[in-house]
Scaffold this motif. Structure first.
Motif, PDB file in Angstrom:
ATOM      1  N   SER A 164      43.956  33.487  40.765  1.00 48.90           N
ATOM      2  CA  SER A 164      44.106  34.775  41.090  1.00 48.90           C
ATOM      3  C   SER A 164      44.956  35.461  40.301  1.00 48.90           C
ATOM      4  O   SER A 164      44.807  36.699  39.755  1.00 48.90           O
ATOM      5  N   GLY A 165      45.859  34.850  39.782  1.00 55.97           N
ATOM      6  CA  GLY A 165      46.998  35.257  38.731  1.00 55.97           C
ATOM      7  C   GLY A 165      46.197  35.764  37.447  1.00 55.97           C
ATOM      8  O   GLY A 165      46.470  36.840  36.698  1.00 55.97           O
ATOM      9  N   MET A 166      45.362  35.014  36.933  1.00 52.75           N
ATOM     10  CA  MET A 166      44.473  35.221  35.807  1.00 52.75           C
ATOM     11  C   MET A 166      43.685  36.198  35.698  1.00 52.75           C
ATOM     12  O   MET A 166      43.671  37.224  35.064  1.00 52.75           O
ATOM     13  N   VAL A 167      43.054  36.549  36.998  1.00 49.17           N
ATOM     14  CA  VAL A 167      42.267  37.470  37.192  1.00 49.17           C
ATOM     15  C   VAL A 167      42.729  38.907  37.351  1.00 49.17           C
ATOM     16  O   VAL A 167      42.517  39.704  36.807  1.00 49.17           O
ATOM     17  N   GLN A 168      43.887  38.773  38.059  1.00 51.72           N
ATOM     18  CA  GLN A 168      45.020  39.734  38.052  1.00 51.72           C
ATOM     19  C   GLN A 168      45.174  40.574  36.594  1.00 51.72           C
ATOM     20  O   GLN A 168      45.152  41.518  36.125  1.00 51.72           O
ATOM     21  N   SER A 169      45.645  39.364  35.626  1.00 52.91           N
ATOM     22  CA  SER A 169      46.229  39.642  34.275  1.00 52.91           C
ATOM     23  C   SER A 169      45.054  40.248  33.430  1.00 52.91           C
ATOM     24  O   SER A 169      45.104  41.249  32.621  1.00 52.91           O
ATOM     25  N   TYR A 190      42.335  41.829  34.621  1.00 56.58           N
ATOM     26  CA  TYR A 190      41.852  42.966  35.272  1.00 56.58           C
ATOM     27  C   TYR A 190      42.843  44.096  34.713  1.00 56.58           C
ATOM     28  O   TYR A 190      42.315  45.389  34.348  1.00 56.58           O
ATOM     29  N   GLN A 191      44.301  43.863  34.301  1.00 54.97           N
ATOM     30  CA  GLN A 191      45.051  44.797  33.813  1.00 54.97           C
ATOM     31  C   GLN A 191      44.919  45.006  32.176  1.00 54.97           C
ATOM     32  O   GLN A 191      45.785  45.903  31.618  1.00 54.97           O
ATOM     33  N   GLY A 192      44.047  44.084  31.808  1.00 57.34           N
ATOM     34  CA  GLY A 192      43.796  44.377  30.310  1.00 57.34           C
ATOM     35  C   GLY A 192      44.709  43.525  29.158  1.00 57.34           C
ATOM     36  O   GLY A 192      44.788  44.041  28.219  1.00 57.34           O
ATOM     37  N   ARG A 193      45.411  42.892  29.750  1.00 59.45           N
ATOM     38  CA  ARG A 193      46.421  42.090  29.302  1.00 59.45           C
ATOM     39  C   ARG A 193      45.617  41.071  28.279  1.00 59.45           C
ATOM     40  O   ARG A 193      44.747  40.312  28.434  1.00 59.45           O
ATOM     41  N   SER A 194      46.340  40.982  26.998  1.00 62.80           N
ATOM     42  CA  SER A 194      45.589  40.063  25.913  1.00 62.80           C
ATOM     43  C   SER A 194      46.273  38.461  26.294  1.00 62.80           C
ATOM     44  O   SER A 194      47.086  38.271  27.047  1.00 62.80           O
ATOM     45  N   ASP A 195      45.615  37.552  25.507  1.00 65.02           N
ATOM     46  CA  ASP A 195      45.570  36.241  25.914  1.00 65.02           C
ATOM     47  C   ASP A 195      47.082  35.836  25.382  1.00 65.02           C
ATOM     48  O   ASP A 195      47.788  35.112  25.856  1.00 65.02           O
ATOM     49  N   THR A 196      47.394  36.426  24.484  1.00 68.17           N
ATOM     50  CA  THR A 196      48.825  36.284  23.861  1.00 68.17           C
ATOM     51  C   THR A 196      49.851  36.797  24.868  1.00 68.17           C
ATOM     52  O   THR A 196      50.852  36.179  25.017  1.00 68.17           O
ATOM     53  N   GLU A 197      49.636  37.804  25.595  1.00 65.76           N
ATOM     54  CA  GLU A 197      50.574  38.606  26.649  1.00 65.76           C
ATOM     55  C   GLU A 197      50.634  37.458  27.662  1.00 65.76           C
ATOM     56  O   GLU A 197      51.810  37.382  28.143  1.00 65.76           O
ATOM     57  N   ILE A 198      49.627  36.985  28.188  1.00 69.07           N
ATOM     58  CA  ILE A 198      49.473  36.069  29.176  1.00 69.07           C
ATOM     59  C   ILE A 198      50.213  34.722  29.069  1.00 69.07           C
ATOM     60  O   ILE A 198      50.909  34.292  29.936  1.00 69.07           O
ATOM     61  N   VAL A 199      50.023  34.355  27.649  1.00 70.42           N
ATOM     62  CA  VAL A 199      50.675  33.021  27.274  1.00 70.42           C
ATOM     63  C   VAL A 199      52.318  33.322  27.476  1.00 70.42           C
ATOM     64  O   VAL A 199      53.042  32.415  27.914  1.00 70.42           O
ATOM     65  N   ALA A 200      52.724  34.328  26.684  1.00 68.50           N
ATOM     66  CA  ALA A 200      54.132  34.593  26.964  1.00 68.50           C
ATOM     67  C   ALA A 200      54.793  34.699  28.032  1.00 68.50           C
ATOM     68  O   ALA A 200      55.776  34.235  28.314  1.00 68.50           O
TER      69      ALA A 200
END
Length: 259
Positions: A93-98, A100-110
């Motif tokens: 769910s957290g990944m899907v939210q991220s 959907y918000q258009g966040r890059s893989d780099t931003e999610i990892v950070a």
């Protein structure tokens, strides 16, 4: 059909396209038709102009505006449903939210840690889950087309804390149970509160129609409404919380219908 059950039925019976936008259009012999919110039952009549804060909206556009103002978006609402409905883990769910918000893989990892390869694996797993969902939906639609008018089941409320055989109740069974426990009519008194779980759920579902979606109640107000049907309102109130029909603040100062 009672209001809260009618809202639930519309939600579960809605086409995928309607579920995504959050409302359905229904024909009406007394008007041009109406747009109905799948979350709370709010209606807007086609042909009527709605005004809010100096802005005028035609009916469908106002329904879109209403959903955005009251529920943020259908994406947010659907994603926040219990995992028994979404089929997603908390991490997914957290990944899907991220995503959907258009966040890059780099931003999610950070933010959440891990690695870019882990994020890519989540994307892959979600795409595979989409394929499975499409195939399963097609299978079930073909099954329903093949069956010879099976007895329709009463829809399970979206906030149910657990879904199992207790909720396997046909519309006829539900009607028979209510007639048995409300011999003087559905607005009358409840003879007793049953021990069988399935019967409890049917009765609680009916009693929930005494409450309005979106309204906050004090404990005293909840007690007064339940007392009209049954003297042991404390038991009814406890089960309404336990079965996910209502929620409350930890101090019991406010109660509301869960959506």
């Amino acid at each position: 059909m009672e209001k809260n059950q009618e809202i639930s039925d519309r939600f579960w019976k809605a086409a995928l396209s309607d579920l995504k936008r959050g409302y359905v259009f229904e024909e009406d012999t007394h008007s041009l038709g109406r747009f109905i919110c799948l979350i709370d039952g709010k209606t807007c009549e086609k042909g009527v102009i709605y005004q809010e804060e100096g802005v005028f909206y035609e009916a469908e556009r106002y329904m879109q505006h209403y959903i955005q103002q009251q529920h943020t978006s259908m994406f947010s609402y659907l994603l926040e449903l219990d995992k028994k409905w979404t089929g997603l883990t908390d991490i997914q769910s957290g990944m899907v939210q991220s995503f959907y918000q258009g966040r890059s893989d780099t931003e999610i990892v950070a933010e959440v840690g891990g690695s870019k390869s882990t994020i890519r694996n989540h994307r892959f797993a979600l795409r595979e889950k989409t394929k499975q969902a499409k195939v399963f939906l097609a299978i079930m639609e073909l099954l329903e087309e093949q069956q010879n008018d099976p007895a329709p089941l009463v829809s399970v409320h979206r906030t149910a804390t657990m879904v199992d055989e207790r909720y396997a109740v046909t519309e006829k069974e539900s009607k028979d149970i209510l007639n048995q426990y409300f011999p003087d009519g559905l607005e009358g008194s409840l003879t007793n509160f049953p021990r069988k779980e399935k019967r409890k759920i049917v009765i609680l579902r009916h009693l929930m129609n005494g409450f309005e979606l979106g309204k906050k109640y004090t404990e005293k107000e909840v007690n007064e409404i339940l007392k009209r049907s049954f003297a042991d309102y404390v038991t009814l109130r406890r089960y309404m919380i336990e079965y996910g029909f209502m929620d409350r603040l930890d101090d019991g100062s406010q109660y509301w219908v869960k959506q």
